[in-house]
Design a protein around this motif. Structure first.
Motif, PDB file in Angstrom:
ATOM      1  N   MET A  56      59.438  45.121 101.396  1.00  0.00           N
ATOM      2  CA  MET A  56      57.793  44.750 101.139  1.00  0.00           C
ATOM      3  C   MET A  56      57.820  43.904 100.008  1.00  0.00           C
ATOM      4  SD  MET A  56      57.003  48.825  99.804  1.00  0.00           S
ATOM      5  CE  MET A  56      55.426  48.124  98.830  1.00  0.00           C
ATOM      6  N   LEU A  57      56.636  43.164  99.993  1.00  0.00           N
ATOM      7  CA  LEU A  57      56.557  42.299  98.866  1.00  0.00           C
ATOM      8  C   LEU A  57      54.873  42.569  98.526  1.00  0.00           C
ATOM      9  CD1 LEU A  57      56.705  39.674  97.316  1.00  0.00           C
ATOM     10  CD2 LEU A  57      55.725  38.413  99.201  1.00  0.00           C
ATOM     11  N   VAL A  58      55.220  42.906  96.879  1.00  0.00           N
ATOM     12  CA  VAL A  58      53.708  43.355  96.334  1.00  0.00           C
ATOM     13  C   VAL A  58      53.210  41.978  95.676  1.00  0.00           C
ATOM     14  CG1 VAL A  58      52.410  44.786  94.927  1.00  0.00           C
ATOM     15  CG2 VAL A  58      54.540  45.546  96.299  1.00  0.00           C
ATOM     16  N   GLN A  59      51.933  41.465  95.973  1.00  0.00           N
ATOM     17  CA  GLN A  59      51.592  40.353  95.245  1.00  0.00           C
ATOM     18  C   GLN A  59      50.912  40.645  93.893  1.00  0.00           C
ATOM     19  OE1 GLN A  59      52.373  37.214  95.842  1.00  0.00           O
ATOM     20  NE2 GLN A  59      52.207  36.799  97.849  1.00  0.00           N
ATOM     21  N   GLY A  60      51.023  40.103  93.002  1.00  0.00           N
ATOM     22  CA  GLY A  60      50.386  40.496  91.415  1.00  0.00           C
ATOM     23  C   GLY A  60      50.739  41.882  91.011  1.00  0.00           C
ATOM     24  N   ALA A  61      51.911  42.221  90.871  1.00  0.00           N
ATOM     25  CA  ALA A  61      52.299  43.436  90.471  1.00  0.00           C
ATOM     26  C   ALA A  61      51.881  44.163  89.310  1.00  0.00           C
ATOM     27  CB  ALA A  61      53.589  43.917  91.027  1.00  0.00           C
ATOM     28  N   SER A  62      50.855  43.714  88.656  1.00  0.00           N
ATOM     29  CA  SER A  62      50.704  44.356  87.174  1.00  0.00           C
ATOM     30  C   SER A  62      49.261  45.533  87.270  1.00  0.00           C
ATOM     31  CB  SER A  62      50.384  43.386  86.299  1.00  0.00           C
ATOM     32  OG  SER A  62      49.428  42.512  86.321  1.00  0.00           O
ATOM     33  N   GLY A  63      48.299  45.204  88.229  1.00  0.00           N
ATOM     34  CA  GLY A  63      47.174  45.873  88.405  1.00  0.00           C
ATOM     35  C   GLY A  63      47.605  47.309  88.850  1.00  0.00           C
ATOM     36  N   GLY A  64      46.605  47.958  88.703  1.00  0.00           N
ATOM     37  CA  GLY A  64      46.568  49.524  89.336  1.00  0.00           C
ATOM     38  C   GLY A  64      47.080  49.617  90.661  1.00  0.00           C
ATOM     39  N   VAL A  65      46.746  49.057  91.591  1.00  0.00           N
ATOM     40  CA  VAL A  65      47.058  49.300  92.987  1.00  0.00           C
ATOM     41  C   VAL A  65      48.429  48.685  93.261  1.00  0.00           C
ATOM     42  CG1 VAL A  65      46.681  48.658  95.553  1.00  0.00           C
ATOM     43  CG2 VAL A  65      44.637  49.101  93.938  1.00  0.00           C
ATOM     44  N   ALA A  66      48.773  47.624  92.578  1.00  0.00           N
ATOM     45  CA  ALA A  66      50.029  46.976  92.745  1.00  0.00           C
ATOM     46  C   ALA A  66      51.235  47.743  92.057  1.00  0.00           C
ATOM     47  CB  ALA A  66      50.062  45.436  92.021  1.00  0.00           C
ATOM     48  N   THR A  67      50.860  48.207  91.070  1.00  0.00           N
ATOM     49  CA  THR A  67      51.959  49.168  90.155  1.00  0.00           C
ATOM     50  C   THR A  67      52.109  50.352  91.101  1.00  0.00           C
ATOM     51  OG1 THR A  67      50.291  50.171  88.868  1.00  0.00           O
ATOM     52  CG2 THR A  67      51.750  48.249  88.056  1.00  0.00           C
ATOM     53  N   ALA A  68      51.146  50.916  91.658  1.00  0.00           N
ATOM     54  CA  ALA A  68      51.296  51.908  92.651  1.00  0.00           C
ATOM     55  C   ALA A  68      52.039  51.746  93.890  1.00  0.00           C
ATOM     56  CB  ALA A  68      49.912  52.731  92.877  1.00  0.00           C
ATOM     57  N   LEU A  69      51.726  50.564  94.416  1.00  0.00           N
ATOM     58  CA  LEU A  69      52.541  50.092  95.559  1.00  0.00           C
ATOM     59  C   LEU A  69      53.880  50.045  95.102  1.00  0.00           C
ATOM     60  CD1 LEU A  69      50.266  47.367  96.792  1.00  0.00           C
ATOM     61  CD2 LEU A  69      50.778  49.196  98.207  1.00  0.00           C
ATOM     62  N   VAL A  70      54.526  49.571  94.128  1.00  0.00           N
ATOM     63  CA  VAL A  70      55.673  49.445  93.809  1.00  0.00           C
ATOM     64  C   VAL A  70      56.439  50.773  93.552  1.00  0.00           C
ATOM     65  CG1 VAL A  70      57.245  48.681  92.104  1.00  0.00           C
ATOM     66  CG2 VAL A  70      55.586  47.205  92.483  1.00  0.00           C
ATOM     67  N   PHE A  76      51.562  54.170 103.610  1.00  0.00           N
ATOM     68  CA  PHE A  76      51.978  55.165 104.767  1.00  0.00           C
ATOM     69  C   PHE A  76      50.893  55.226 105.794  1.00  0.00           C
ATOM     70  CE2 PHE A  76      53.708  56.446 100.549  1.00  0.00           C
ATOM     71  CZ  PHE A  76      54.953  56.339 100.992  1.00  0.00           C
ATOM     72  N   VAL A  77      49.909  54.722 105.911  1.00  0.00           N
ATOM     73  CA  VAL A  77      48.947  54.980 107.095  1.00  0.00           C
ATOM     74  C   VAL A  77      48.731  53.592 107.709  1.00  0.00           C
ATOM     75  CG1 VAL A  77      46.448  55.376 107.657  1.00  0.00           C
ATOM     76  CG2 VAL A  77      47.711  56.759 105.757  1.00  0.00           C
ATOM     77  N   LYS A  78      48.530  52.694 106.876  1.00  0.00           N
ATOM     78  CA  LYS A  78      48.165  51.412 107.622  1.00  0.00           C
ATOM     79  C   LYS A  78      49.498  50.320 108.125  1.00  0.00           C
ATOM     80  CE  LYS A  78      43.742  51.343 107.870  1.00  0.00           C
ATOM     81  NZ  LYS A  78      42.956  51.406 109.045  1.00  0.00           N
ATOM     82  N   SER A  79      50.580  50.520 107.089  1.00  0.00           N
ATOM     83  CA  SER A  79      51.757  49.660 107.411  1.00  0.00           C
ATOM     84  C   SER A  79      52.501  50.357 108.424  1.00  0.00           C
ATOM     85  CB  SER A  79      52.654  49.257 106.136  1.00  0.00           C
ATOM     86  OG  SER A  79      53.331  50.323 105.731  1.00  0.00           O
ATOM     87  N   SER A  80      53.312  49.657 109.145  1.00  0.00           N
ATOM     88  CA  SER A  80      54.512  50.391 109.829  1.00  0.00           C
ATOM     89  C   SER A  80      55.739  50.076 109.356  1.00  0.00           C
ATOM     90  CB  SER A  80      54.353  49.444 111.457  1.00  0.00           C
ATOM     91  OG  SER A  80      54.803  47.978 111.195  1.00  0.00           O
ATOM     92  N   LEU A  81      55.936  50.220 108.030  1.00  0.00           N
ATOM     93  CA  LEU A  81      57.326  49.887 107.433  1.00  0.00           C
ATOM     94  C   LEU A  81      57.981  51.098 107.619  1.00  0.00           C
ATOM     95  CD1 LEU A  81      56.646  48.362 103.870  1.00  0.00           C
ATOM     96  CD2 LEU A  81      58.036  47.371 105.755  1.00  0.00           C
ATOM     97  N   ARG A  82      59.382  50.913 107.481  1.00  0.00           N
ATOM     98  CA  ARG A  82      60.442  52.025 107.395  1.00  0.00           C
ATOM     99  C   ARG A  82      61.463  52.030 106.212  1.00  0.00           C
ATOM    100  NH1 ARG A  82      60.599  49.795 112.429  1.00  0.00           N
ATOM    101  NH2 ARG A  82      62.748  48.904 112.033  1.00  0.00           N
ATOM    102  N   PRO A  83      61.853  52.911 105.829  1.00  0.00           N
ATOM    103  CA  PRO A  83      62.729  53.047 104.567  1.00  0.00           C
ATOM    104  C   PRO A  83      63.850  52.083 105.198  1.00  0.00           C
ATOM    105  CG  PRO A  83      62.297  55.357 105.161  1.00  0.00           C
ATOM    106  CD  PRO A  83      61.668  54.442 106.424  1.00  0.00           C
ATOM    107  N   GLY A  84      64.111  51.161 104.133  1.00  0.00           N
ATOM    108  CA  GLY A  84      65.429  50.075 104.211  1.00  0.00           C
ATOM    109  C   GLY A  84      64.682  48.818 104.379  1.00  0.00           C
ATOM    110  N   ALA A 136      59.851  55.652  98.369  1.00  0.00           N
ATOM    111  CA  ALA A 136      59.903  56.092 100.009  1.00  0.00           C
ATOM    112  C   ALA A 136      61.163  55.147 100.356  1.00  0.00           C
ATOM    113  CB  ALA A 136      58.622  55.319 100.554  1.00  0.00           C
ATOM    114  N   GLY A 137      61.933  54.569  99.725  1.00  0.00           N
ATOM    115  CA  GLY A 137      63.094  54.057 100.371  1.00  0.00           C
ATOM    116  C   GLY A 137      62.946  52.604 100.824  1.00  0.00           C
ATOM    117  N   MET A 138      61.942  51.848 100.434  1.00  0.00           N
ATOM    118  CA  MET A 138      61.775  50.298 100.797  1.00  0.00           C
ATOM    119  C   MET A 138      62.433  49.732  99.942  1.00  0.00           C
ATOM    120  SD  MET A 138      59.830  51.171 103.301  1.00  0.00           S
ATOM    121  CE  MET A 138      58.322  52.380 103.677  1.00  0.00           C
ATOM    122  N   ARG A 139      62.851  48.378 100.130  1.00  0.00           N
ATOM    123  CA  ARG A 139      63.521  47.605  99.234  1.00  0.00           C
ATOM    124  C   ARG A 139      62.131  46.511  98.946  1.00  0.00           C
ATOM    125  NH1 ARG A 139      67.300  42.306 100.483  1.00  0.00           N
ATOM    126  NH2 ARG A 139      65.826  42.065 101.939  1.00  0.00           N
TER     127      ARG A 139
END
Length: 322
Positions: A158-172, A147-155, A178-181
């Motif tokens: 986004m790709l999350v690498q290594g999605a089992s750690g704390g940061v990665a699960t939070a990103l998902v 929400f601060v660093k990326s310029s993503l918009r809903p829709g 927030a409406g991202m794919r």
């Protein structure tokens, strides 16, 4: 008081310096408060401290833990903000003299911890102490990345690498809300299933060719996934990176970065105001962190062994009776 601390640094065998035992009870100076800790969460930063990374040798023994939630002496339930930045105006993550707990000041893996008054925020009623203890580092890092660093918009994708750690699960979870794919990669079927359970729209094996290129990649892995991250971006896309748990990449992929006009954006932790916004957002959207392992503080070694062995399935939390 009972505490989990690093008795001495050991770069090759971090768990060799892990100690569970008594430490002196802290006394809060003027401008600081005492938090009676009810829960605290483990981060890779704690393993780095055990290795002696980011901490001077004369700081040992050091109580570990950057995150926590607990109760002030007056009964107020609070969440701890892990960035200590005194005498600084503006974004505290840009303060060259900032620190995290465990670098200069004793950490949160103890019955009590002292923190600056500005480093406590009210705990939302919707979050348990264990859930609230996950917010200060991993979830705050993920919130800032999206929400601060990326310029993503809903829709957008986004790709999350290594999605089992704390940061990665939070990103998902945050990206989905927030409406991202949201797409995610994982080394094992179990890790990919975890990403799906957190809300990922599609999951892939690490390094797999994607059906199409994405708008943004969220990196915390580093060397093992960097080339795949760069190759997965559409022209003009961006990588937001907040960690390199597998080390530096062998090549920066500079030709592809300049030719496709890709953006590489660094992100570190987050501010107190962003943590407040994150807590409000989670309460409004009924979002709760994924806790993969919850054990009493006196069994903290179990959690450290899981993290060092890469056996994470969300956040690792240590709890204490009230």
């Amino acid at each position: 008081m009972l505490a989990v601390y690093a008795s001495a640094p050991n770069p090759d065998d971090p768990l060799a310096g892990l100690t569970i035992g008594d430490r002196p009870e802290p006394q809060a100076p003027e401008g600081w408060v005492t938090v009676n800790v009810r829960a605290s969460s483990l981060n890779m930063h704690d393993v780095f401290t055990l290795r002696g990374v980011g901490i001077k040798a004369d700081r040992f023994p050091m109580i570990l833990g950057c995150d926590g939630a607990g109760v002030l002496d007056d009964g107020t339930e609070v969440v701890i903000h892990g960035v200590v930045s005194e005498d600084w105006q503006g974004d505290e993550t840009l303060n060259p003299k900032r620190s995290l707990f465990t670098e200069v000041h004793q950490g949160t893996f103890a019955e009590k911890v002292i923190v600056p008054k500005r480093n406590v925020l009210p705990k939302p009623e919707s979050l348990s102490f264990a859930e609230a203890a996950c917010m200060g580092t991993a979830w705050l890092t993920a919130y800032r990345m999206i929400f601060v660093k990326s310029s993503l918009r809903p829709g957008q994708t986004m790709l999350v690498q290594g999605a089992s750690g704390g940061v990665a699960t939070a990103l998902v979870a945050l990206g989905r809300a927030a409406g991202m794919r949201v797409w995610a990669t994982g080394r094992t079927e179990e890790k990919r299933a975890l990403a799906t359970a957190q809300g990922a729209d599609a999951v892939f094996e690490t390094g797999a060719r994607l059906p199409e290129r994405v708008d943004a990649v969220f990196e915390t892995v580093g060397g093992a996934t960097w080339s795949h991250s760069v190759k997965s971006l559409r022209p003009g896309g961006e990588i937001i990176i907040s960690g390199t748990t597998t080390g530096e990449p062998s090549t920066a992929e500079l030709q592809r970065i300049f030719f496709l006009q890709l953006s590489v954006i660094g992100s570190t932790m987050g501010t107190r105001d962003e943590l407040q916004d994150l807590l409000s957002y989670c309460a409004q959207q009924s979002i709760k962190p994924k806790i993969g392992l919850e054990v009493p503080l006196e069994q903290a070694e179990e959690g450290f062994r899981a993290m060092v062995g890469g056996e994470t399935a969300g956040k690792i939390v240590f709890t204490q009776a009230g």
